[in-house]
Design an enzyme around this catalytic site. Sequence first.
Site, PDB file in Angstrom:
ATOM      1  N   VAL A 404       0.824  -1.204   0.000  1.00  0.00           N
ATOM      2  CA  VAL A 404       0.000   0.000   0.000  1.00  0.00           C
ATOM      3  C   VAL A 404       0.858   1.253   0.000  1.00  0.00           C
ATOM      4  O   VAL A 404       0.562   2.236  -0.698  1.00  0.00           O
ATOM      5  CB  VAL A 404      -0.946  -0.007   1.222  1.00  0.00           C
ATOM      6  CG1 VAL A 404      -1.706   1.306   1.329  1.00  0.00           C
ATOM      7  CG2 VAL A 404      -1.924  -1.182   1.134  1.00  0.00           C
ATOM      8  N   ASP A 405       1.936   1.272   0.778  1.00  0.00           N
ATOM      9  CA  ASP A 405       2.768   2.461   0.917  1.00  0.00           C
ATOM     10  C   ASP A 405       3.353   2.886  -0.435  1.00  0.00           C
ATOM     11  O   ASP A 405       3.274   4.046  -0.833  1.00  0.00           O
ATOM     12  CB  ASP A 405       3.889   2.177   1.919  1.00  0.00           C
ATOM     13  CG  ASP A 405       4.244   3.393   2.763  1.00  0.00           C
ATOM     14  OD1 ASP A 405       3.522   4.394   2.699  1.00  0.00           O
ATOM     15  OD2 ASP A 405       5.240   3.317   3.504  1.00  0.00           O
ATOM     16  N   ASP A 406       3.970   1.949  -1.141  1.00  0.00           N
ATOM     17  CA  ASP A 406       4.551   2.274  -2.448  1.00  0.00           C
ATOM     18  C   ASP A 406       3.475   2.645  -3.459  1.00  0.00           C
ATOM     19  O   ASP A 406       3.677   3.555  -4.272  1.00  0.00           O
ATOM     20  CB  ASP A 406       5.359   1.083  -2.962  1.00  0.00           C
ATOM     21  CG  ASP A 406       6.720   1.010  -2.304  1.00  0.00           C
ATOM     22  OD1 ASP A 406       7.641   1.686  -2.781  1.00  0.00           O
ATOM     23  OD2 ASP A 406       6.863   0.286  -1.310  1.00  0.00           O
TER      24      ASP A 406
END
Length: 528
Positions: A404-406
Amino acid sequence: MAYSRPSESESPAIARHQELGHSRGDVISLEAGKIERALRRACQWSLSQQQDEGYWMGELLADATTESYVILLKYFMEMGEDRKIPHYALTIRNSMLPDGGWAIYRGGPPDVSASVLSYFALRLAGISPEEPDMQRCRRTILELGGMTRARTYTKYHLALFGAYRWEHVPAVPPEMIFLPEWFPVNVYEIAAWARTIFVPLSILYALKPVVQTPPSFHLDELLLETRDKTDFSLLKPERFLSWDSFFLLVDGCFKMAERLPIHRLRRRAIQKAASWFIPRAQRPGGLGAILPAMVNSVMALKCLGYPAEHPLVRNGLWEIERLEVRNPADGSIRVQPCFSPVWDTAITAYALAQGGLAEHTALLPATQWLLARQVLKPGDWSIKNSAPPGGWTFEFDNEFYPDVDDTAMVMMALRSIWRPGHSRDVDEAVRRGLRWVLGMQNSDGGWGSFDRENHRDILTHVPFADFNAMIDPSTADIAGRVLEMLAVVAPGEFQLSHPVVGRAIAYLKREQCPDGSWYGRWGCNYVY
């Protein structure tokens, strides 16, 4: 989106100048000039670091255990004569603390697990225990309680070389691979990074290999007492009625069961575990695209009977060697835990766009490179997320494990360079990514990294859980990044009244620490 200068009230430096009696006009002119020059230099330097293919990537630093894992792997694979081993050892010695031992983060205190593992790797590399720095490390390890105080993951590696007995490490039963997805405890309830470590490790535990080493490698010098007087049993929980006590009892039951005639069941479990990790290990980037899982997969392949010349083994070793960085000054070799090109490219492209260079020609190949990295195949995340694929990974290749972060960072970069309607490819990629991220929102309103609803806290109490974070719950920095992304990508749609936004904000309010800060997902940091 062009860079906009902060107002006077937003600039701590301007406020400080005013306190010292400078006029507003002088201060604004002075600060504006400094800021613009700093921005120009930063943009120019960033542009100079772009690779020919269009991406950016910096070196990912880690503690000395990365080089230690590789030294142990070389000896396990009967490659003890590899001429690189002294160069890995030099990196380990260079990172040694002045008083002995090794820290797990810069400026940190000596860590007993990292110190035991690094000390043993240096011993395997041929460093005499009588050398002064090795003696300092030994004293530090003993002051920290000796090698029995190391975490279980270090003990597993010592067991591979006979320095620890397999019966003294927690059970990692391969039979767990049989548990169905609906069962409260199964392999998909373990965090993705721990999952890729756990499955090949369970094969090593089941087969219990021991590499023969000289008798002097028993590491008794890292014990507080003689071996016959040392208690090697697992640490007893502080409270009798607790999950720790329950799982310690389960661990004992597993070990008792191993003495029974369960060979057929164990063989089937090993085969099923192998059929789980091998398809993931043979993909570009290696298993999980992260060093500990890649090392375990190569060792597990050897234990399963794969010869050194088998393509799977050769490719696994090659993927690990790709992580090496040689220091030309002294010849030492550092080993990165993984690559970070997607994250580095996204955050650099986003920064350049914010710095007024959204239309710079360098961002066109960066866009094309990022678009080609979008994962369009289902991975482990699809067990609990029915949304179509559309995420991005951290590394070059890791298609089973987008995060999710990337994904949020990539979409912010793409939308900062390309406004809606200016690129059909970007619009489609952002739509896919947004749909995937929304599908990953947890019921508590936050987001984890690689999986949805991966938060069964009882798994943190199993005896082998101290070697890594066992679950992937919602965290404040990822939830914050997603909210930031929604404001950049689709501000008209995701207002404060939107249910996705409302749940996320409520989650962040609940997670705020009493002192006003938020604790982060990565490393030992509070949210920046």
